[in-house]
Design a protein around this motif. Structure first.
Motif, mmCIF file in Angstrom:
data_model
loop_
_atom_site.group_PDB
_atom_site.id
_atom_site.type_symbol
_atom_site.label_atom_id
_atom_site.label_comp_id
_atom_site.label_asym_id
_atom_site.label_seq_id
_atom_site.Cartn_x
_atom_site.Cartn_y
_atom_site.Cartn_z
ATOM 1 N N ASN A 111 -33.047 -23.893 13.565
ATOM 2 C CA ASN A 111 -33.726 -25.125 13.162
ATOM 3 C C ASN A 111 -33.294 -26.293 14.042
ATOM 4 O OD1 ASN A 111 -35.512 -25.622 10.634
ATOM 5 N ND2 ASN A 111 -34.251 -23.858 10.109
ATOM 6 N N VAL A 112 -31.983 -26.403 14.262
ATOM 7 C CA VAL A 112 -31.474 -27.535 15.052
ATOM 8 C C VAL A 112 -31.760 -27.325 16.545
ATOM 9 C CG1 VAL A 112 -29.428 -28.929 15.591
ATOM 10 C CG2 VAL A 112 -29.673 -27.920 13.321
ATOM 11 N N ILE A 127 -27.110 -25.626 24.465
ATOM 12 C CA ILE A 127 -27.816 -25.872 23.204
ATOM 13 C C ILE A 127 -26.950 -25.401 22.034
ATOM 14 C CG2 ILE A 127 -29.796 -25.111 21.797
ATOM 15 C CD1 ILE A 127 -31.508 -25.287 24.315
ATOM 16 N N ARG A 128 -26.320 -24.244 22.204
ATOM 17 C CA ARG A 128 -25.465 -23.708 21.123
ATOM 18 C C ARG A 128 -24.335 -24.686 20.805
ATOM 19 N NH1 ARG A 128 -23.399 -18.847 23.146
ATOM 20 N NH2 ARG A 128 -25.507 -18.101 23.368
ATOM 21 N N GLU A 129 -23.777 -25.258 21.860
ATOM 22 C CA GLU A 129 -22.680 -26.227 21.655
ATOM 23 C C GLU A 129 -23.160 -27.460 20.892
ATOM 24 O OE1 GLU A 129 -20.516 -27.534 25.119
ATOM 25 O OE2 GLU A 129 -20.165 -25.449 25.697
ATOM 26 N N ILE A 130 -24.329 -27.958 21.317
ATOM 27 C CA ILE A 130 -24.876 -29.158 20.645
ATOM 28 C C ILE A 130 -25.184 -28.850 19.188
ATOM 29 C CG2 ILE A 130 -26.816 -30.787 20.612
ATOM 30 C CD1 ILE A 130 -26.922 -30.543 23.669
ATOM 31 N N VAL A 131 -25.747 -27.667 18.946
ATOM 32 C CA VAL A 131 -26.084 -27.275 17.573
ATOM 33 C C VAL A 131 -24.825 -27.268 16.706
ATOM 34 C CG1 VAL A 131 -26.824 -25.322 16.158
ATOM 35 C CG2 VAL A 131 -28.167 -25.971 18.155
ATOM 36 N N SER A 132 -23.753 -26.673 17.238
ATOM 37 C CA SER A 132 -22.491 -26.628 16.475
ATOM 38 C C SER A 132 -21.985 -28.034 16.191
ATOM 39 C CB SER A 132 -21.417 -25.873 17.256
ATOM 40 O OG SER A 132 -21.785 -24.554 17.352
ATOM 41 N N LYS A 134 -23.778 -30.858 16.025
ATOM 42 C CA LYS A 134 -24.630 -31.555 15.061
ATOM 43 C C LYS A 134 -24.353 -31.047 13.642
ATOM 44 C CE LYS A 134 -26.912 -33.881 18.169
ATOM 45 N NZ LYS A 134 -26.773 -35.311 18.324
ATOM 46 N N LEU A 135 -24.175 -29.745 13.524
ATOM 47 C CA LEU A 135 -23.905 -29.195 12.186
ATOM 48 C C LEU A 135 -22.523 -29.615 11.688
ATOM 49 C CD1 LEU A 135 -25.556 -25.644 12.339
ATOM 50 C CD2 LEU A 135 -26.335 -27.635 11.083
ATOM 51 N N SER A 136 -21.584 -29.783 12.626
ATOM 52 C CA SER A 136 -20.256 -30.241 12.191
ATOM 53 C C SER A 136 -20.319 -31.700 11.737
ATOM 54 C CB SER A 136 -19.229 -30.053 13.307
ATOM 55 O OG SER A 136 -19.500 -30.968 14.350
ATOM 56 N N LEU A 137 -21.192 -32.495 12.385
ATOM 57 C CA LEU A 137 -21.338 -33.902 11.973
ATOM 58 C C LEU A 137 -21.783 -34.018 10.522
ATOM 59 C CD1 LEU A 137 -23.136 -35.852 14.876
ATOM 60 C CD2 LEU A 137 -20.789 -36.105 14.095
ATOM 61 N N VAL A 138 -22.627 -33.081 10.099
ATOM 62 C CA VAL A 138 -23.123 -33.136 8.721
ATOM 63 C C VAL A 138 -22.339 -32.215 7.790
ATOM 64 C CG1 VAL A 138 -25.464 -33.875 9.329
ATOM 65 C CG2 VAL A 138 -24.938 -31.441 9.263
ATOM 66 N N GLY A 139 -21.197 -31.745 8.263
ATOM 67 C CA GLY A 139 -20.294 -30.952 7.417
ATOM 68 C C GLY A 139 -20.776 -29.548 7.148
ATOM 69 N N ARG A 158 -28.529 -32.146 4.341
ATOM 70 C CA ARG A 158 -27.600 -32.433 5.433
ATOM 71 C C ARG A 158 -28.001 -31.664 6.700
ATOM 72 N NH1 ARG A 158 -22.087 -31.084 3.820
ATOM 73 N NH2 ARG A 158 -22.814 -30.301 1.819
ATOM 74 N N ALA A 159 -28.418 -30.392 6.494
ATOM 75 C CA ALA A 159 -28.851 -29.598 7.657
ATOM 76 C C ALA A 159 -30.084 -30.235 8.290
ATOM 77 C CB ALA A 159 -29.171 -28.174 7.218
ATOM 78 N N ALA A 160 -30.994 -30.732 7.418
ATOM 79 C CA ALA A 160 -32.204 -31.383 7.932
ATOM 80 C C ALA A 160 -31.846 -32.648 8.710
ATOM 81 C CB ALA A 160 -33.155 -31.708 6.788
ATOM 82 N N LEU A 161 -30.793 -33.312 8.257
ATOM 83 C CA LEU A 161 -30.328 -34.499 8.988
ATOM 84 C C LEU A 161 -29.776 -34.083 10.354
ATOM 85 C CD1 LEU A 161 -29.745 -37.491 9.157
ATOM 86 C CD2 LEU A 161 -27.674 -37.148 7.824
ATOM 87 N N GLY A 162 -29.073 -32.951 10.366
ATOM 88 C CA GLY A 162 -28.569 -32.401 11.626
ATOM 89 C C GLY A 162 -29.717 -32.146 12.591
#
Lengths: 260, 384
Positions: A111-112, A127-132, A134-139, A158-162
């Motif tokens: 999704n991200v 992309i994988r790094e950015i995804v990780s 972004k998901l860490s930013l939203v916990g 939260r995932a949708a916010l990511g």
């Protein structure tokens, strides 16, 4: 220097809605709505259920044309631009929908990653790094391979916010961020919105009727009045609470108590 | 006293009296509960009609034992009757809870009345509106087909963007997973054609020609048509439901606002998957149908296996097979367009998803049969 850059330097507001009328067929939902949103501001569109808040958001996001009026992003008329230009503008906009709207057939990571795959030339590893990140930013570290159906309502939001933040947008839209969330999760999301604004200087537009959340995050707001079918107040919600003489605004901000 | 008599509750009753001139007292007593017996408001209406001097109604609920919505609906009906007759209704004698609920209900009924005062549309206006809806819907369908063609063009130019993994999954779902139902229906169709045909051909001593009938019927018509109808009910409806649910959950809006074309990302893989799979399923259906016919002809009517085999090969031609395969590709496009169109134009409720699936199947089957008829006319005109 592009036209956009020039206009930003001239001090145009980040988003400007000018004399917009919303309607479904012959039924006019709201008319004569005009307001400006400054860069880095948390702006709340408030009003009772069915007053046209989400419809206004759809018009601002290109999902539904206005019957009348214009929407400007950095001085560029959105609805008079070509579809390609509109898509380009929307690349700078992230949206958190009311129910999250995560793509149910994809994992959180997918999704991200999809907006990044579609709009950038980054390698899969990047992309994988950015995804990780972004998901860490939203916990949500460790939930990369989960499907939306395996998550709670708060986690979906939260995932949708990511996902909304995937392309590092300048503007974030939130449609009823606290809807369907318990008070703690709603508070977590409010804190996240404040944090994003502080750290990234993102312009945030929130569609909400949750008073607690409105008072906690809003710098500026407008009130859409279901009765008069137009915008009847603009300003900081706390200032409106103490100064507004409009009965409907007072009633909304005090949960129906009589105005002082 | 038996147990049923102990637990039996006295039914709700009313009695009338006139304690003062022009005043009707309605005494309520017993249990006014859903499922129990209670009087009709018509009794009050008759009483009012019988005495034209009544201008005020009061209540006594001293002997009322229990009440629920039954009593409230009875009282609302009385209030309604009295308001049209100009009689005042005093609620003081009613239980406090009943009074409060009546006030609440009457307030809301007044609001509802405001909405109902919108003049009813005339019959002609409704016909006009229905016609306009059909025109708008047809225009939307044409718009959708145009967009799909444009996206397919982009696909051929290698510019359309969708995930290969999605396409593979859709191919798996509409191809491999459809094999069991296609096998069953095709075998049965082959059996039915053979059974009906052989009985008739036997009259002329031409049973062996049943091999020709089954082979040509399956290759030209039944293989493509039955596969299309199965796939419309199975895959077309699934497309409408999948995309409809995505519309309800704002997932399609999320594609649009992220600058990703839902047409390219969602519709094109579905059209491509069906166009690739339907001809294969059609050929498979032809084979299974011919085998089904053979089983009946050889097993039940004792036709020689070698002769049946030779007749089938003689009857089948590339032309017959090609017609079936071309038809199935066209049907595939119709199924995908119909399923995706209704899915993408679905409303925003759970029932809208069901409606989208139903509409897609009905429209799809009509289009398939229509297209089959057009094929029949064309092949006849060209004597193919």
């Amino acid at each position: 220097m592009t036209q956009t850059d020039t206009q930003i330097m001239q001090g145009d507001p980040h988003i400007r809605v000018n004399d917009v009328t919303l309607a479904y067929g012959n039924y006019v939902v709201m008319k004569d709505i005009s307001f400006s949103i400054r860069r880095g501001e948390i702006f709340v569109v408030m009003g009772g259920s069915g007053c046209g808040k989400s419809t206004l958001m759809k018009i601002m996001l290109g999902l539904m044309p206005p019957v009348k009026g214009d929407v400007f992003y950095n001085g560029v008329n959105f609805w008079e631009s070509s579809q390609n230009r509109r898509n380009k503008i929307l690349e700078n906009v992230g949206i958190l929908y009311q129910k999250g709207a995560l793509w149910s057939s994809m994992t959180l990571a997918e999704n991200v990653a999809l907006p990044l795959e579609e709009h950038t030339n980054l390698s899969t590893a990047q992309i994988r790094e950015i995804v990780s990140f972004k998901l860490s930013l939203v916990g949500l570290t460790g939930f990369e391979e989960f499907y939306p159906s395996e998550l709670s309502g708060g986690m979906i939001k939260r995932a949708a916010l990511g996902r909304a933040m995937a392309l590092d947008p300048d503007i974030l839209f939130f449609d009823e961020p606290s809807a369907g969330l318990d008070p703690v999760s709603a508070r977590v999301l409010d804190d996240l919105i404040l944090e994003l604004r502080e750290s990234l200087q993102t312009t945030v537009v929130v569609i909400s009727h949750d008073l607690e959340s409105i008072f906690a995050i809003a710098d500026n707001s407008i009130f859409l009045d279901l009765e008069t079918r137009t915008m009847t107040a603009t300003g900081n919600p706390r200032a409106l609470l103490s100064k507004s003489r409009d009965t409907n605004v007072c009633s909304f901000l005090t949960r129906g108590k009589p105005c002082s | 006293m038996s147990i049923p008599e102990i637990i039996q509750q006295p039914p709700g009753t009313i009695s009338f009296s006139t304690p003062a001139k022009n005043t009707l007292l309605i005494e309520l007593s017993g249990f006014w509960e859903i499922g129990g017996k209670s009087p009709s408001a018509k009794e009050v209406q008759d009483r009012i009609d019988a005495d034209s001097t009544i201008s005020r109604i009061i209540f006594d609920s001293g002997r009322l034992l229990s009440w629920d919505s039954t009593l409230l609906t009875f009282l609302i009906r009385i209030i309604d009757i009295c308001s049209t007759s100009g009689i005042s209704v005093e609620r003081d004698g009613l239980p406090r809870g009943v009074q409060r609920l009546l006030t609440l209900a009457c307030d809301n009924l007044d609001k509802k009345q405001v909405q109902l005062n919108v003049p009813a549309e005339s019959f002609l206006a409704r016909i006009g509106e229905g016609t306009l809806k059909i025109i708008i819907s047809s225009a939307e369908m044409l718009d959708f087909i145009g967009e799909a063609c444009s996206a397919l063009f982009r696909l051929f130019m290698a510019k359309a963007r969708f995930r290969g993994s999605d396409l593979a999954l859709i191919i798996w779902e509409c191809g491999v997973q459809a094999l069991p139902i296609v096998s069953l229906i095709s075998a049965l169709v082959g059996i039915i054609v053979a059974f009906v045909g052989v009985v008739q051909l036997r009259i002329f001593g031409a049973e062996i020609y049943i091999a020709n009938v089954v082979a040509i019927a399956m290759a030209r018509e039944m293989g493509a048509l039955m596969t299309a109808i199965i796939m419309m009910g199975r895959t077309g409806a699934a497309y409408a439901a999948q995309l409809g649910t995505m519309e309800v959950n704002e997932e399609i809006d999320a594609f649009k606002t992220l600058g990703i074309s839902p047409m390219e990302f969602l519709v094109i893989p579905r059209i491509v998957a069906l166009v690739l799979m339907m001809p294969l399923l059609c050929v498979y259906s032809d084979i299974v149908g011919i085998l089904g016919g053979a089983v009946i002809s050889i097993g039940m009517f004792d036709l020689p296996v070698n002769q049946y085999y030779d007749q089938t090969l003689n009857a089948l031609s590339i032309t017959h097979l090609s017609i079936g395969i071309i038809k199935s590709a066209v049907f595939a496009v119709l199924i995908a367009i119909s399923g995706c169109f209704y899915g993408m134009h679905c409303g925003r409720s759970a029932s809208a998803v069901g409606d989208a699936a139903t509409s897609s199947v009905v429209t799809g089957i009509v289009l398939i049969v229509l297209a089959d008829g057009i094929f029949a006319v064309i092949t006849n005109a060209f004597r193919i």
